[in-house]
Design a protein around this motif. Structure first.
Motif, PDB file in Angstrom:
ATOM      1  N   ALA A 194       6.784   8.239  24.279  1.00 43.11           N
ATOM      2  CA  ALA A 194       8.110   8.265  24.910  1.00 43.11           C
ATOM      3  C   ALA A 194       8.533   6.915  25.452  1.00 43.11           C
ATOM      4  O   ALA A 194       9.720   6.605  25.507  1.00 43.11           O
ATOM      5  N   ASP A 195       7.580   6.088  25.860  1.00 38.70           N
ATOM      6  CA  ASP A 195       7.910   4.777  26.423  1.00 38.70           C
ATOM      7  C   ASP A 195       7.825   3.674  25.376  1.00 38.70           C
ATOM      8  O   ASP A 195       7.545   2.518  25.692  1.00 38.70           O
ATOM      9  N   ALA A 196       8.098   4.024  24.116  1.00 40.20           N
ATOM     10  CA  ALA A 196       7.962   3.046  23.026  1.00 40.20           C
ATOM     11  C   ALA A 196       9.011   1.955  23.072  1.00 40.20           C
ATOM     12  O   ALA A 196       8.849   0.891  22.482  1.00 40.20           O
ATOM     13  N   GLY A 197      10.149   2.200  23.750  1.00 38.28           N
ATOM     14  CA  GLY A 197      11.217   1.210  23.736  1.00 38.28           C
ATOM     15  C   GLY A 197      11.783   1.075  22.333  1.00 38.28           C
ATOM     16  O   GLY A 197      12.166   2.068  21.710  1.00 38.28           O
ATOM     17  N   GLU A 198      11.840  -0.140  21.818  1.00 43.23           N
ATOM     18  CA  GLU A 198      12.382  -0.360  20.469  1.00 43.23           C
ATOM     19  C   GLU A 198      11.293  -0.387  19.409  1.00 43.23           C
ATOM     20  O   GLU A 198      11.574  -0.647  18.239  1.00 43.23           O
ATOM     21  N   ALA A 199      10.046  -0.149  19.796  1.00 41.32           N
ATOM     22  CA  ALA A 199       8.979  -0.072  18.813  1.00 41.32           C
ATOM     23  C   ALA A 199       9.179   1.156  17.930  1.00 41.32           C
ATOM     24  O   ALA A 199       9.690   2.186  18.382  1.00 41.32           O
ATOM     25  N   GLN A 200       8.771   1.047  16.669  1.00 36.84           N
ATOM     26  CA  GLN A 200       8.942   2.141  15.717  1.00 36.84           C
ATOM     27  C   GLN A 200       7.640   2.371  14.970  1.00 36.84           C
ATOM     28  O   GLN A 200       6.779   1.485  14.883  1.00 36.84           O
ATOM     29  N   SER A 201       7.526   3.559  14.392  1.00 35.73           N
ATOM     30  CA  SER A 201       6.342   3.893  13.610  1.00 35.73           C
ATOM     31  C   SER A 201       6.752   4.579  12.321  1.00 35.73           C
ATOM     32  O   SER A 201       7.770   5.272  12.263  1.00 35.73           O
ATOM     33  N   LEU A 202       5.948   4.381  11.299  1.00 34.19           N
ATOM     34  CA  LEU A 202       6.150   4.994   9.988  1.00 34.19           C
ATOM     35  C   LEU A 202       4.762   5.315   9.448  1.00 34.19           C
ATOM     36  O   LEU A 202       3.873   4.462   9.481  1.00 34.19           O
ATOM     37  N   ALA A 203       4.561   6.533   8.965  1.00 30.73           N
ATOM     38  CA  ALA A 203       3.238   6.932   8.492  1.00 30.73           C
ATOM     39  C   ALA A 203       3.343   7.595   7.138  1.00 30.73           C
ATOM     40  O   ALA A 203       4.353   8.225   6.806  1.00 30.73           O
ATOM     41  N   ALA A 204       2.278   7.451   6.345  1.00 34.25           N
ATOM     42  CA  ALA A 204       2.248   8.049   5.014  1.00 34.25           C
ATOM     43  C   ALA A 204       0.810   8.292   4.611  1.00 34.25           C
ATOM     44  O   ALA A 204      -0.118   7.662   5.134  1.00 34.25           O
ATOM     45  N   ARG A 205       0.630   9.206   3.674  1.00 32.87           N
ATOM     46  CA  ARG A 205      -0.660   9.416   3.034  1.00 32.87           C
ATOM     47  C   ARG A 205      -0.595   8.711   1.687  1.00 32.87           C
ATOM     48  O   ARG A 205       0.245   9.032   0.837  1.00 32.87           O
TER      49      ARG A 205
ATOM     50  N   HIS B 266       0.825  -1.207   0.000  1.00 31.66           N
ATOM     51  CA  HIS B 266       0.000   0.000   0.000  1.00 31.66           C
ATOM     52  C   HIS B 266       0.862   1.262   0.000  1.00 31.66           C
ATOM     53  O   HIS B 266       0.447   2.299  -0.498  1.00 31.66           O
ATOM     54  N   LEU B 267       2.035   1.155   0.589  1.00 34.93           N
ATOM     55  CA  LEU B 267       2.886   2.340   0.740  1.00 34.93           C
ATOM     56  C   LEU B 267       3.625   2.666  -0.552  1.00 34.93           C
ATOM     57  O   LEU B 267       3.737   3.823  -0.943  1.00 34.93           O
ATOM     58  N   PHE B 268       4.117   1.639  -1.243  1.00 32.61           N
ATOM     59  CA  PHE B 268       4.960   1.885  -2.409  1.00 32.61           C
ATOM     60  C   PHE B 268       4.132   1.884  -3.694  1.00 32.61           C
ATOM     61  O   PHE B 268       4.296   1.039  -4.559  1.00 32.61           O
ATOM     62  N   ASP B 269       3.207   2.851  -3.793  1.00 28.88           N
ATOM     63  CA  ASP B 269       2.377   2.966  -4.991  1.00 28.88           C
ATOM     64  C   ASP B 269       2.858   4.078  -5.905  1.00 28.88           C
ATOM     65  O   ASP B 269       2.253   4.343  -6.930  1.00 28.88           O
ATOM     66  N   GLY B 270       3.941   4.751  -5.517  1.00 31.20           N
ATOM     67  CA  GLY B 270       4.465   5.838  -6.332  1.00 31.20           C
ATOM     68  C   GLY B 270       3.802   7.171  -6.070  1.00 31.20           C
ATOM     69  O   GLY B 270       4.262   8.205  -6.557  1.00 31.20           O
ATOM     70  N   GLN B 271       2.696   7.171  -5.299  1.00 27.69           N
ATOM     71  CA  GLN B 271       1.982   8.409  -5.012  1.00 27.69           C
ATOM     72  C   GLN B 271       1.984   8.749  -3.529  1.00 27.69           C
ATOM     73  O   GLN B 271       1.536   9.829  -3.143  1.00 27.69           O
ATOM     74  N   SER B 272       2.459   7.846  -2.678  1.00 24.54           N
ATOM     75  CA  SER B 272       2.397   8.046  -1.237  1.00 24.54           C
ATOM     76  C   SER B 272       3.389   9.116  -0.790  1.00 24.54           C
ATOM     77  O   SER B 272       4.514   9.188  -1.289  1.00 24.54           O
ATOM     78  N   THR B 273       2.958   9.934   0.166  1.00 24.46           N
ATOM     79  CA  THR B 273       3.828  10.962   0.727  1.00 24.46           C
ATOM     80  C   THR B 273       4.083  10.644   2.194  1.00 24.46           C
ATOM     81  O   THR B 273       3.179  10.244   2.925  1.00 24.46           O
ATOM     82  N   LEU B 274       5.321  10.845   2.610  1.00 18.15           N
ATOM     83  CA  LEU B 274       5.741  10.471   3.952  1.00 18.15           C
ATOM     84  C   LEU B 274       5.305  11.528   4.961  1.00 18.15           C
ATOM     85  O   LEU B 274       5.453  12.726   4.724  1.00 18.15           O
ATOM     86  N   LEU B 275       4.781  11.070   6.078  1.00 22.18           N
ATOM     87  CA  LEU B 275       4.404  11.935   7.185  1.00 22.18           C
ATOM     88  C   LEU B 275       5.375  11.731   8.344  1.00 22.18           C
ATOM     89  O   LEU B 275       6.119  10.750   8.365  1.00 22.18           O
ATOM     90  N   ASP B 276       5.357  12.646   9.291  1.00 16.71           N
ATOM     91  CA  ASP B 276       6.174  12.487  10.490  1.00 16.71           C
ATOM     92  C   ASP B 276       5.380  11.685  11.515  1.00 16.71           C
ATOM     93  O   ASP B 276       4.245  12.052  11.857  1.00 16.71           O
ATOM     94  N   ALA B 277       5.963  10.606  12.013  1.00 16.85           N
ATOM     95  CA  ALA B 277       5.288   9.762  13.000  1.00 16.85           C
ATOM     96  C   ALA B 277       6.235   9.508  14.161  1.00 16.85           C
ATOM     97  O   ALA B 277       7.319   8.948  13.981  1.00 16.85           O
ATOM     98  N   ARG B 278       5.833   9.942  15.354  1.00 15.49           N
ATOM     99  CA  ARG B 278       6.660   9.766  16.543  1.00 15.49           C
ATOM    100  C   ARG B 278       5.922   8.903  17.552  1.00 15.49           C
ATOM    101  O   ARG B 278       4.824   9.252  18.000  1.00 15.49           O
ATOM    102  N   PRO B 279       6.497   7.753  17.906  1.00 15.40           N
ATOM    103  CA  PRO B 279       5.853   6.926  18.924  1.00 15.40           C
ATOM    104  C   PRO B 279       5.975   7.570  20.302  1.00 15.40           C
ATOM    105  O   PRO B 279       6.802   8.470  20.510  1.00 15.40           O
TER     106      PRO B 279
END
Length: 857
Positions: free
Chosen positions: A460-471, A445-458
């Motif tokens: 403070a207590d996320a530990g090693e969990a990560q987040s990535l967001a896009a439109r 869904h992300l790599f459709d050539g039209q997706s734009t990256l958003l800022d995503a911050r988990p």
């Protein structure tokens, strides 16, 4: 090569000595333990062999390791690593909720789709392209680059036929006679290059071609590139060989000879293929210790000065530093630090060196990456997702530094062809999806050539969990959550300061470690859930796909009604004189099906008027025969015979979409069979509908869709035009709850037959599609029109900006949709004059321009 042979002999004859040599090689011959890379390797070995730290300084230097090896040799004792410290089972732990804050950055950056690709070597050499189910599985990933393999010294063909991959015609002929090359020992038969091109077309992918610098020439390269172009496949890049620096005089070339050979190739590419990126193979500075790295860098520095080059290639495996020698399966919590440390060090220990050698203007092509250690385990899947996160973020911050990146690990296996058993989840009867596939699929869904990256911050207590967001290109919000640790609930998600309510429903795709243990098959969940019920499982990658912004999706029904107060559906005044008659067009075991026909005021049975039949939406759960009553009355007022048809649905009849499609096709046949008494021209009959109704109308034109055995199949069910609103064009690939798919008898096979976008061709009728750019299926609408226009079929997509799925039910878009259908039918010569309906000026359509890159077929 001698060192590798020695190591293999020790591993077979004296396993403990083989392990000693492996450990020595890892720390090995480096005299600079203070450097960052060596220190990391030292610490990893120390964790496994703490008894070797004789001076107890918390480090393991080469002298200590050699002394430890000599002592073990003299005593004849096996060298065993200390067991890892006991770890708490992730599945049994509870953690605080993981929240995410998402904001739209000031500078929008598109996600480069070429960082989502695949090296096709394995599927070619094992004959996997002969298996339709395998090809379908890979095509569903929507990969954006597929690499025709080059490998060490570009062995994809050889003058004597000893190294061919069934690419050249003579290789295909020899293979058909059973004269297999060394690289085709497991398979033989057809033109593998032709099959590779077909896979590119099925995936919508571009080719990344490795030119054969060792045994080919520029003219032969040109012939292959012409075949790629003729197939309608784009060319992302051409790499001039691969690992050409290895063993000069044997399987590689000296620098001087390599420079001499690539000159004519560059000249031809620049002249004939000016838009294609040209790359050269770099030395593997990231896969060796710092001393040997310095000896390899002159090759890179010399190539960086060659005019006309756009970038460089390198294998990107994470076995750098000996990961391949630690390929035993282990608990994720033990193996994760290796992969995490690798990704963290990648920019400084490798990318930085390449930038210094080639310059910051050159692009990086990772022609193979992934890990062959921990195959088909959640640990491998989490690491691959971790690398996706890195690639996307690094590209966004460094001007698409990675021009392309291709996975090298197996994604799926076929029983009887793979040569070994795999655990995983059965995809078809013979195809097994592996961990790499299951953790990669959500990224389609992300790599459709039209997706734009958003800022995503988990949080403070996320530990090693990560987040990535896009439109996404269709307007949906994509949120990827990587959880390499204990199970934890999902916390609050905010977008630009607005919080999503816990009751907001999201499409959820997740791959995670099964409860049975870290080496059990990967578990998968796909379905719809309220955000408040989402749990991030241990060692998981989870995608949340949200169709609307928080402010656009009020939850209570009274708020929803209030929001629509300004978008009312005012009563439609029927044209004077029209009449209506009800028929039973079909009797089924679940009951009779109605068809209501609306006739113009001046109608008579001897007429031969154009006609239209509408099918309602309702998610295949309800058939709402009066949903398009206003459209039927409008077009009857324009002189057409307008019908609306009932069909079997899940809630009313207990049947699935397959029966609904059968009924829609029966309705078309009934209208044509009774055209004489209805005053209808059977050769000017359109079909239309919205949502599920748009899907049914499209299926009436599809040759693959199912027919009722009781129908007279001599009567065509294909309409002469299609009028579709937010059509669900791909039943298998749709982003909707899993229960819809479960309603389909026949499973995936029937799902494919019910997906009209997969069965388009040059004989498809003229098609009009209306959709909002925030509709969750908007991307499918674009694909539908792109494919039809590539086949030479007239197809139009008109877009309602800022609108979602039900946009055509309310003013002003209801009036605008009726008018656009009128204009389309008038352009076919079926209606005369402009539409006699007032369209509010706030409804301003945008027209989609079809892509010229869409391949035919």
């Amino acid at each position: 090569m001698q060192a590798v042979s020695l190591l293999l002999r020790h591993l077979v004859r004296r396993p403990w000595q083989g392990l000693l040599l492996a450990a020595w090689a890892l720390l090995g011959a480096s005299r600079l333990p203070a450097q960052q890379g060596d220190d990391a390797r030292s610490q990893r070995l120390l964790r496994r062999f703490p008894q070797a730290d004789t001076n107890k300084d918390g480090r393991l230097d080469p002298e200590e390791l050699r002394a430890f090896i000599r002592a073990r040799r003299r005593g004849g004792e096996p060298m065993t690593s200390s067991p890892p410290p006991p770890a708490t089972s992730p599945a049994s732990s509870a953690s605080t909720p993981l929240g995410v804050t998402i904001t739209t950055p000031a500078r929008l950056v598109r996600v480069n789709p070429r960082v989502y690709g695949l090296n096709c070597a394995e599927m070619i050499t094992k004959g996997l392209l002969d298996v339709p189910e395998y090809v379908e599985a890979i095509a569903e990933l929507r990969l954006k680059t597929l690499q025709f393999p080059g490998g060490s010294a570009s062995y994809w063909h050889h003058p004597t036929g000893k190294g061919g991959l069934n690419a050249r015609p003579e290789e295909v002929r020899k293979s058909a006679r059973g004269e297999q090359s060394r690289w085709m020992q497991q398979t033989s038969g057809p033109d593998r290059f032709g099959q590779y091109l077909e896979l590119c077309k099925r995936s919508g992918a571009e080719a990344l071609f490795i030119a054969n610098i060792m045994h080919g020439n520029p003219q032969e390269m040109d012939a292959f590139l012409e075949r790629i172009r003729a197939a309608g496949v784009g060319i992302a890049a051409v790499a001039l060989g691969q690992e050409m620096h290895l063993s000069p005089g044997a399987v590689g070339l000296t620098l001087e000879e390599y420079l001499r050979r690539i000159g004519p190739h560059i000249e031809l590419l620049k002249k004939k293929y000016p838009g294609v990126l040209i790359a050269v193979p770099a030395t593997p500075v990231g896969r060796v210790d710092s001393q040997r790295r310095e000896r390899l860098r002159p090759w890179n520095q010399a190539l960086a000065k060659v005019p006309g080059l756009d970038g460089f290639t390198q294998y990107g495996w994470t076995e750098f530093g000996g990961m391949g020698l630690r390929a035993q399966r282990r608990a994720p919590e033990e193996g994760w630090p290796y992969y995490r440390d690798f990704v963290r060090a990648f920019p400084t220990e490798q990318i930085l060196v390449y930038q210094r050698d080639f310059g910051e203007d050159k692009k990086f092509l990772m022609t193979q990456w992934g890990t062959h250690a921990d195959q088909n385990t959640p640990l491998q899947g989490v690491h691959l997702a971790h690398m996706y996160f890195f690639l996307v973020r690094h590209n966004a911050a460094h001007n698409d530094y990675f021009a392309a990146a291709n996975l090298s690990v197996p994604l799926a296996a076929v029983a009887g062809l793979s040569g070994r058993g795999h655990t995983g989840i059965l995809y078809r009867d013979r195809v097994t999806l592996l961990a790499a596939y299951l953790y990669s699929k959500p990224f389609r869904h992300l790599f459709d050539g039209q997706s734009t990256l958003l800022d995503a911050r988990p949080s403070a207590d996320a530990g090693e969990a990560q987040s990535l967001a896009a439109r996404a290109g269709d307007g949906a919000l994509l949120l990827y959550l990587l959880n390499p640790g204990p199970r934890r609930p999902l916390g609050q998600i905010t977008l630009n300061g607005s919080a999503f309510a816990p009751t907001t429903r999201a499409r959820v795709e997740s791959a995670y470690a099964a409860p049975e243990g870290s080496n059990a098959p990967v578990a998968v969940f796909v379905g719809e859930k309220p955000l408040g019920e989402v749990t991030l499982e241990p060692w998981s990658l989870t995608l949340l796909r949200l169709a609307e912004n928080p402010s656009r999706r009020p939850e209570p029904s009274d708020q929803r009604r209030a929001a629509r107060a300004g978008r009312s559906r005012a009563p439609f005044t029927p044209p004077p004189g029209i009449t209506e008659k009800e028929f039973v067009y079909k009797k089924t075991p679940q009951g009779a099906l109605r068809l209501i026909v609306t006739f113009p005021a001046d109608w008579k049975p001897s007429d031969r008027r154009p006609g239209v039949v509408f099918f309602s939406g309702g998610a295949w759960a309800n058939s709402l025969i009066n949903q398009f009553k206003d459209r039927a009355e409008y077009f009857a007022g324009r002189g057409m015979v307008a019908a609306r048809a009932d069909y079997r649905a899940f809630k009313s009849h207990g049947t699935g979409p397959d029966k609904a499609v059968e009924d829609a096709r029966s309705a078309i046949r009934w209208l044509r069979a009774h055209a004489a008494e209805l005053g209808l021209d059977p050769n000017r009959l359109a079909a239309g509908g919205s949502s599920a109704g748009g899907h049914l109308s499209a299926c009436t034109a599809s040759a693959a869709a199912p027919d009722d055995p009781a129908d007279d199949l001599r009567i065509s069910c294909v309409p002469n035009a299609l009028l579709m609103v937010n059509c669900v064009a791909d039943f298998e690939g749709m982003d909707e709850t899993e229960k819809f798919k479960q309603r389909v008898p026949g499973g995936a096979e029937m799902g494919a037959r019910l997906s009209p976008v997969r069965h388009l061709g040059p004989n498809w009728p003229p098609t009009l599609i209306l959709d909002g750019d925030l509709d969750r299926w908007f991307g499918l609408a674009k694909t539908f029109v792109d494919k039809l226009t590539a086949h030479g079929v007239r197809a139009e997509l008109w877009i309602a900006p800022g609108e979602g799925h039900p946009f055509s039910n309310f003013s002003p878009w209801r009036e605008a949709s009726i008018a656009k259908m009128d204009e389309f039918l008038a352009s076919l010569g079926w209606l005369q004059g402009p539409p006699p309906i007032s369209v509010p000026p706030s409804a301003q359509w945008k027209r989609h321009t079809p892509s010229h890159k869409t391949p035919k077929g």
